[in-house]
Design a protein around this motif. Structure first.
Motif, mmCIF file in Angstrom:
data_model
loop_
_atom_site.group_PDB
_atom_site.id
_atom_site.type_symbol
_atom_site.label_atom_id
_atom_site.label_comp_id
_atom_site.label_asym_id
_atom_site.label_seq_id
_atom_site.Cartn_x
_atom_site.Cartn_y
_atom_site.Cartn_z
ATOM 1 N N ILE A 1 0.886 -1.162 -0.041
ATOM 2 C CA ILE A 1 -0.104 0.240 0.085
ATOM 3 C C ILE A 1 0.896 1.244 0.073
ATOM 4 C CG2 ILE A 1 -1.811 1.160 1.265
ATOM 5 C CD1 ILE A 1 -2.927 -1.586 2.204
ATOM 6 N N LEU A 2 1.919 1.361 0.769
ATOM 7 C CA LEU A 2 2.809 2.276 0.831
ATOM 8 C C LEU A 2 3.534 2.451 -0.561
ATOM 9 C CD1 LEU A 2 4.495 1.999 4.453
ATOM 10 C CD2 LEU A 2 2.884 3.760 3.702
ATOM 11 N N ALA A 3 3.838 1.406 -1.294
ATOM 12 C CA ALA A 3 4.551 1.466 -2.658
ATOM 13 C C ALA A 3 3.363 2.083 -3.642
ATOM 14 C CB ALA A 3 4.805 0.235 -2.867
ATOM 15 N N ALA A 4 2.205 1.559 -3.534
ATOM 16 C CA ALA A 4 1.070 2.024 -4.312
ATOM 17 C C ALA A 4 0.649 3.486 -4.286
ATOM 18 C CB ALA A 4 -0.087 1.242 -4.037
ATOM 19 N N ALA A 5 0.854 4.114 -3.042
ATOM 20 C CA ALA A 5 0.659 5.519 -2.738
ATOM 21 C C ALA A 5 1.892 6.259 -3.286
ATOM 22 C CB ALA A 5 0.761 5.886 -1.153
ATOM 23 N N GLN A 6 3.188 5.672 -3.597
ATOM 24 C CA GLN A 6 4.181 6.387 -4.186
ATOM 25 C C GLN A 6 4.223 6.444 -5.722
ATOM 26 O OE1 GLN A 6 6.786 8.359 -2.754
ATOM 27 N NE2 GLN A 6 5.381 7.767 -0.936
#
Length: 168
Positions: free
Chosen positions: A148-153
């Motif tokens: 999810i953090l990677a998707a946010a980026q």
């Protein structure tokens, strides 16, 4: 007893005659053939059946289909912009091992989509809070949070490239 119900699922309108005892998850899976929405506990505790209802995440096993007349519903099948493609959140789950057995993944991805729409740059703590209503049987939470953090980026980079929010 049966009632006529019109609803939009993944941007497609459906006019149906629905038994008043049928839940939304049953309608999605059994009537519309959208089996990406999973049935886990049937009590609203596990989050496997999470869908978007008028822009909000809901547990579709806890909602009667006849109660969502005229609603706009998004399932995992409708998240990507084009058929056969993955949404950036789905792609991040693939790239960061965010899916183990895959049972919780549709609900996790939709919960992540809701979070990232409201908060495009969440902290790890905010991500963990946002998915707290979704249970992972494989306990792959670390990889799910990373995804999810990677998707946010990825989504942020896309907005910047398009000259959108946060562009300078």
């Amino acid at each position: 007893m049966k009632l006529p119900v019109t609803l939009r699922v993944n941007d497609r309108e459906h006019g149906l005659i629905v038994d008043t005892r049928v839940t939304l998850v049953q309608l999605l899976r059994e009537t519309l053939g959208l089996t990406g929405t999973h049935v886990g506990c049937t009590t609203g505790n596990c989050g496997a059946c999470t869908v978007m209802l008028d822009g909000e995440t809901v547990k579709s096993c806890s909602i009667l289909a006849c109660d969502v007349a005229d609603a706009d519903i998004t399932t995992i099948e409708g998240l990507a912009e084009r058929p056969g493609e993955l949404h950036p959140i789905q792609q991040a789950f693939v790239e960061n091992q965010g899916l183990q057995c895959g049972f919780c993944t549709p609900g996790m991805v939709l919960s992540a989509a809701y979070l990232l729409a409201a908060n495009p740059e969440p902290t790890e703590e905010e991500v963990r809070h946002a998915i707290s209503g979704n249970l992972c049987r494989c306990t792959g939470y670390h990889y799910i949070v990373d995804s999810i953090l990677a998707a946010a980026q990825t989504l942020k980079a896309g907005r910047l490239a398009a000259g959108g929010v946060g562009a300078e």
